[in-house]
Write a protein that holds these residues in place. Structure first.
Motif, PDB file in Angstrom:
ATOM      1  N   ALA A   1      -1.064  -1.881   3.963  1.00 27.09           N
ATOM      2  CA  ALA A   1      -2.332  -1.618   3.262  1.00 27.09           C
ATOM      3  C   ALA A   1      -3.515  -2.029   4.119  1.00 27.09           C
ATOM      4  CB  ALA A   1      -2.364  -2.370   1.930  1.00 27.09           C
ATOM      5  N   GLY A   2      -4.537  -1.204   4.114  1.00 25.06           N
ATOM      6  CA  GLY A   2      -5.720  -1.543   4.905  1.00 25.06           C
ATOM      7  C   GLY A   2      -6.892  -0.659   4.525  1.00 25.06           C
TER       8      GLY A   2
ATOM      9  N   GLY B   1       1.109  -3.494  -4.251  1.00 23.21           N
ATOM     10  CA  GLY B   1      -0.200  -2.859  -4.131  1.00 23.21           C
ATOM     11  C   GLY B   1      -0.764  -2.559  -5.512  1.00 23.21           C
ATOM     12  N   ARG B   2      -1.780  -1.708  -5.531  1.00 25.28           N
ATOM     13  CA  ARG B   2      -2.431  -1.446  -6.823  1.00 25.28           C
ATOM     14  C   ARG B   2      -1.690  -0.407  -7.650  1.00 25.28           C
ATOM     15  NH1 ARG B   2      -8.710  -1.391  -4.998  1.00 25.28           N
ATOM     16  NH2 ARG B   2      -7.959   0.248  -3.618  1.00 25.28           N
ATOM     17  N   PHE B   3      -1.097   0.616  -6.971  1.00 21.44           N
ATOM     18  CA  PHE B   3      -0.445   1.692  -7.717  1.00 21.44           C
ATOM     19  C   PHE B   3       0.914   2.030  -7.123  1.00 21.44           C
ATOM     20  CE2 PHE B   3      -5.055   2.645  -7.651  1.00 21.44           C
ATOM     21  CZ  PHE B   3      -5.323   2.389  -8.988  1.00 21.44           C
TER      22      PHE B   3
ATOM     23  N   GLY C   1      -1.366   5.067  16.099  1.00 24.42           N
ATOM     24  CA  GLY C   1      -1.970   6.339  16.535  1.00 24.42           C
ATOM     25  C   GLY C   1      -2.991   6.777  15.492  1.00 24.42           C
ATOM     26  N   VAL C   2      -3.359   8.050  15.543  1.00 25.74           N
ATOM     27  CA  VAL C   2      -4.369   8.554  14.597  1.00 25.74           C
ATOM     28  C   VAL C   2      -3.661   9.487  13.608  1.00 25.74           C
ATOM     29  CG1 VAL C   2      -6.678   9.521  14.382  1.00 25.74           C
ATOM     30  CG2 VAL C   2      -6.014   8.452  16.521  1.00 25.74           C
TER      31      VAL C   2
ATOM     32  N   VAL D   1      -8.505  -7.906   2.627  1.00 31.01           N
ATOM     33  CA  VAL D   1      -7.447  -6.879   2.532  1.00 31.01           C
ATOM     34  C   VAL D   1      -6.683  -6.745   3.853  1.00 31.01           C
ATOM     35  CG1 VAL D   1      -6.977  -4.422   2.114  1.00 31.01           C
ATOM     36  CG2 VAL D   1      -8.720  -5.600   0.749  1.00 31.01           C
TER      37      VAL D   1
ATOM     38  N   THR E   1      -4.724  10.876   7.132  1.00 33.35           N
ATOM     39  CA  THR E   1      -4.711  10.212   5.813  1.00 33.35           C
ATOM     40  C   THR E   1      -6.135  10.188   5.249  1.00 33.35           C
ATOM     41  OG1 THR E   1      -5.213   8.026   6.706  1.00 33.35           O
ATOM     42  CG2 THR E   1      -2.872   8.630   6.591  1.00 33.35           C
TER      43      THR E   1
ATOM     44  N   GLY F   1       0.820  -1.222   0.000  1.00 33.61           N
ATOM     45  CA  GLY F   1       0.000   0.000   0.000  1.00 33.61           C
ATOM     46  C   GLY F   1       0.844   1.259   0.000  1.00 33.61           C
ATOM     47  N   ILE F   2       1.649   1.416  -1.078  1.00 36.13           N
ATOM     48  CA  ILE F   2       2.594   2.553  -1.108  1.00 36.13           C
ATOM     49  C   ILE F   2       2.038   3.739  -1.894  1.00 36.13           C
ATOM     50  CG2 ILE F   2       4.582   1.002  -0.870  1.00 36.13           C
ATOM     51  CD1 ILE F   2       5.212   1.627  -3.866  1.00 36.13           C
TER      52      ILE F   2
ATOM     53  N   LYS G   1      -8.652  -6.093  12.615  1.00 32.12           N
ATOM     54  CA  LYS G   1      -7.376  -5.750  13.255  1.00 32.12           C
ATOM     55  C   LYS G   1      -7.118  -6.664  14.473  1.00 32.12           C
ATOM     56  CE  LYS G   1      -6.006  -2.399  10.504  1.00 32.12           C
ATOM     57  NZ  LYS G   1      -4.824  -2.541   9.636  1.00 32.12           N
TER      58      LYS G   1
ATOM     59  N   GLY H   1      -0.941   7.809   1.868  1.00 32.08           N
ATOM     60  CA  GLY H   1      -1.003   7.603   3.318  1.00 32.08           C
ATOM     61  C   GLY H   1       0.326   7.177   3.936  1.00 32.08           C
ATOM     62  N   ILE H   2       0.226   6.333   4.946  1.00 31.68           N
ATOM     63  CA  ILE H   2       1.400   5.924   5.735  1.00 31.68           C
ATOM     64  C   ILE H   2       2.402   5.164   4.858  1.00 31.68           C
ATOM     65  CG2 ILE H   2       2.156   4.525   7.707  1.00 31.68           C
ATOM     66  CD1 ILE H   2      -0.700   4.986   8.909  1.00 31.68           C
TER      67      ILE H   2
ATOM     68  N   SER I   1      -7.723  -7.335  -2.778  1.00 28.68           N
ATOM     69  CA  SER I   1      -9.055  -7.913  -2.562  1.00 28.68           C
ATOM     70  C   SER I   1      -9.226  -9.182  -3.394  1.00 28.68           C
ATOM     71  CB  SER I   1     -10.150  -6.899  -2.892  1.00 28.68           C
ATOM     72  OG  SER I   1     -10.093  -6.576  -4.260  1.00 28.68           O
TER      73      SER I   1
HETATM   74  N1  LIG Z   1      -4.919   6.678   9.466  1.00 27.63           N
HETATM   75  C1  LIG Z   1      -5.084   6.270  10.700  1.00 27.63           C
HETATM   76  O1  LIG Z   1      -5.477   7.041  11.598  1.00 27.63           O
HETATM   77  C2  LIG Z   1      -4.773   4.841  11.066  1.00 27.63           C
HETATM   78  C3  LIG Z   1      -4.847   4.488  12.420  1.00 27.63           C
HETATM   79  C4  LIG Z   1      -4.553   3.181  12.776  1.00 27.63           C
HETATM   80  C5  LIG Z   1      -4.176   2.269  11.817  1.00 27.63           C
HETATM   81  N2  LIG Z   1      -4.122   2.636  10.502  1.00 27.63           N
HETATM   82  C6  LIG Z   1      -3.717   1.619   9.525  1.00 27.63           C
HETATM   83  O2  LIG Z   1      -2.641   2.104   8.760  1.00 27.63           O
HETATM   84  C7  LIG Z   1      -2.621   1.471   7.487  1.00 27.63           C
HETATM   85  C8  LIG Z   1      -2.514   2.504   6.396  1.00 27.63           C
HETATM   86  O3  LIG Z   1      -3.668   3.332   6.449  1.00 27.63           O
HETATM   87  P1  LIG Z   1      -3.713   4.825   5.902  1.00 27.63           P
HETATM   88  O4  LIG Z   1      -4.329   5.627   6.968  1.00 27.63           O
HETATM   89  O5  LIG Z   1      -2.411   5.217   5.334  1.00 27.63           O
HETATM   90  O6  LIG Z   1      -4.835   4.643   4.784  1.00 27.63           O
HETATM   91  P2  LIG Z   1      -4.984   5.211   3.299  1.00 27.63           P
HETATM   92  O7  LIG Z   1      -4.377   6.556   3.170  1.00 27.63           O
HETATM   93  O8  LIG Z   1      -6.414   5.013   2.985  1.00 27.63           O
HETATM   94  O9  LIG Z   1      -4.081   4.196   2.439  1.00 27.63           O
HETATM   95  C9  LIG Z   1      -4.416   2.862   2.376  1.00 27.63           C
HETATM   96  C10 LIG Z   1      -3.400   2.124   1.520  1.00 27.63           C
HETATM   97  O10 LIG Z   1      -3.869   0.751   1.386  1.00 27.63           O
HETATM   98  C11 LIG Z   1      -3.947   0.428   0.008  1.00 27.63           C
HETATM   99  N3  LIG Z   1      -5.040  -0.471  -0.321  1.00 27.63           N
HETATM  100  C12 LIG Z   1      -6.348  -0.367   0.043  1.00 27.63           C
HETATM  101  N4  LIG Z   1      -7.068  -1.311  -0.569  1.00 27.63           N
HETATM  102  C13 LIG Z   1      -6.204  -2.042  -1.332  1.00 27.63           C
HETATM  103  C14 LIG Z   1      -6.354  -3.153  -2.204  1.00 27.63           C
HETATM  104  N5  LIG Z   1      -7.562  -3.705  -2.457  1.00 27.63           N
HETATM  105  N6  LIG Z   1      -5.254  -3.639  -2.823  1.00 27.63           N
HETATM  106  C15 LIG Z   1      -4.050  -3.074  -2.618  1.00 27.63           C
HETATM  107  N7  LIG Z   1      -3.842  -2.013  -1.813  1.00 27.63           N
HETATM  108  C16 LIG Z   1      -4.914  -1.503  -1.190  1.00 27.63           C
HETATM  109  C17 LIG Z   1      -4.227   1.761  -0.666  1.00 27.63           C
HETATM  110  O11 LIG Z   1      -3.920   1.642  -2.037  1.00 27.63           O
HETATM  111  P3  LIG Z   1      -4.910   2.215  -3.198  1.00 27.63           P
HETATM  112  O12 LIG Z   1      -4.470   3.621  -3.448  1.00 27.63           O
HETATM  113  O13 LIG Z   1      -4.679   1.288  -4.324  1.00 27.63           O
HETATM  114  O14 LIG Z   1      -6.322   2.150  -2.670  1.00 27.63           O
HETATM  115  C18 LIG Z   1      -3.319   2.691   0.110  1.00 27.63           C
HETATM  116  O15 LIG Z   1      -2.003   2.634  -0.379  1.00 27.63           O
HETATM  117  C19 LIG Z   1      -3.917   0.647   7.416  1.00 27.63           C
HETATM  118  O16 LIG Z   1      -3.632  -0.701   7.714  1.00 27.63           O
HETATM  119  C20 LIG Z   1      -4.767   1.253   8.515  1.00 27.63           C
HETATM  120  O17 LIG Z   1      -5.712   0.344   9.025  1.00 27.63           O
HETATM  121  C21 LIG Z   1      -4.405   3.889  10.110  1.00 27.63           C
END
Ligand SMILES: NC(=O)c1ccc[n+]([C@@H]2O[C@H](COP(=O)([O-])OP(=O)(O)OC[C@H]3O[C@@H](n4cnc5c(N)ncnc54)[C@H](OP(=O)(O)O)[C@@H]3O)[C@@H](O)[C@H]2O)c1
Length: 229
Positions: A72-73, A31-33, A170-171, A95, A174, A7-8, A141, A11-12, A49
Motif C-alpha cells: 500500500a502506498g 487495508g481499507r477494502f 518499474g512504472v 502510509v 494503476t 493494499g489489496i 520511499k 492496483g499491484i 493513515s
Molecule cells: N504504479 C506505479 O507506477 C508504481 C511505481 C513504483 C512504485 N509503486 C508503488 O507500488 C505500490 C502500489 O501502488 P499502485 O500503483 O498499485 O497504487 P494504487 O493503484 O493507487 O493502489 C494503492 C493501494 O494502497 C492502498 N492504500 C492507500 N492508502 C491507504 C490507506 N490510508 N490505508 C490502507 N490502504 C491504503 C489502496 O487502498 P484504497 O483502495 O483503500 O485506497 C490501494 O490498495 C505503492 O507502494 C506505490 O508507491 C507504484
C-alpha cells in the motif's frame, strides 16, 4: 507459505492476490477494502493513515513460512514544495513509511520461526533519485529503503535468516499513474514523460508486475536489500 499483503483493493496489491489465489496460497490482506469474496483470504480492515487503527491489528502466531508484502502506498500532493496547498507529508509518511515499518516488526514478532520470514517492501525508483513535485513521495520511499536496510542488518546481527527487500517495481498502469497524469502540467515538469509512457503503451500491466514480483520472490538470488524489477 502465507502471504501477508497490504493494499489489496486495487492496483499491484490486487493483482498480487489474484496471482497467489491461482497458486492456492494462503493470504492475509490488510487495508481499507477487500474486493475479493474468497475464503482463502483472511482480511484485516485498517486505514493506514490512522496509527490508532494500526495498533489494533492482531495477528495469530504464524507457524508457516511467511512473506510480508508491504504494498500500500500513496503519492501525495503533486506539486513543487513551495506551491503545495496541503502539508500532507505526515500523512504520506504514515502510509508509506510508518505503516510498513510497524508491520515489519509486528509480523516478525508473530512468526514462530525467525528463519522463515521474507519482507518485501514495495519501494520506488523515486526514492533513489529526485523527481521534482514528488518531494514527500521520494523522501518516504528513500526512508523505506533505509528502514529496510537497517532491519536486514539487525536481523543478521541476531542470527536470523529473515530476508528483507525494498523493491522498485518499474512504472505500472494503476490509479497512481492516472493521478500523476491528471496533475496540472504547470505543476509537474515530468508531465510529458509520464503522459507519453501511457500514450506509447510503455506502462507495465499490474498482472505482469505481480508475475515479476512472484518470480523475484521465488528466485531470491539478490543479496542486496535495495533492488528493482
Ligand atoms: N504504479 C506505479 O507506477 C508504481 C511505481 C513504483 C512504485 N509503486 C508503488 O507500488 C505500490 C502500489 O501502488 P499502485 O500503483 O498499485 O497504487 P494504487 O493503484 O493507487 O493502489 C494503492 C493501494 O494502497 C492502498 N492504500 C492507500 N492508502 C491507504 C490507506 N490510508 N490505508 C490502507 N490502504 C491504503 C489502496 O487502498 P484504497 O483502495 O483503500 O485506497 C490501494 O490498495 C505503492 O507502494 C506505490 O508507491 C507504484
Amino acid at each position: 507459505m502465507i502471504y501477508i499483503i497490504t493494499g489489496i483493493s486495487r492496483g499491484i496489491g490486487k493483482a498480487l492476490v489474484e496471482h497467489y489465489l491461482k497458486t492456492n496460497q494462503k493470504i492475509i490482506g490488510i487495508g481499507r477494502f477487500n474486493p475479493f469474496n474468497d475464503n482463502k483470504i483472511s482480511f484485516i480492515q485498517c486505514d493506514f493513515s490512522s496509527l490508532e487503527e494500526l495498533k489494533k491489528i492482531k495477528l495469530p502466531l504464524l507457524k508457516e513460512e511467511v512473506t510480508l508484502i508491504n504494498n500500500a502506498g500513496i503519492i501525495g500532493e503533486i506539486s513543487p514544495l513551495i506551491k503545495k496547498e496541503t502539508f500532507d507529508d505526515p500523512f504520506v509518511f504514515q502510509v508509506n513509511v510508518f505503516t510498513p515499518v510497524f508491520l515489519m516488526k509486528k509480523v516478525r514478532l508473530s512468526v514462530e520461526n525467525s528463519n522463515q520470514l521474507t519482507v518485501l517492501n514495495i519501494s520506488s525508483g523515486a526514492g533513489r533519485r529526485p523527481i521534482a513535485s514528488w518531494s514527500s513521495y521520494c523522501a518516504s520511499k528513500a526512508a523505506l529503503d533505509s528502514y529496510s536496510e537497517v532491519f536486514q542488518e539487525e536481523e543478521k546481527e541476531l542470527g536470523h535468516k529473515t530476508k528483507v527487500y525494498a523493491l522498485a517495481p518499474g512504472v505500472i498502469d494503476t490509479d497512481m499513474q492516472k493521478k500523476i497524469r491528471e496533475t496540472k502540467e504547470e505543476l509537474f515538469s515530468s508531465w510529458n514523460f509520464f503522459n507519453e509512457l501511457k500514450s506509447n503503451n510503455k506502462l507495465k500491466s499490474v498482472k505482469q508486475c505481480a508475475k515479476e514480483i512472484a518470480e523475484f520472490l521465488e528466485s531470491e538470488k539478490d543479496e542486496n536489500v535495495l533492488c528493482r524489477l
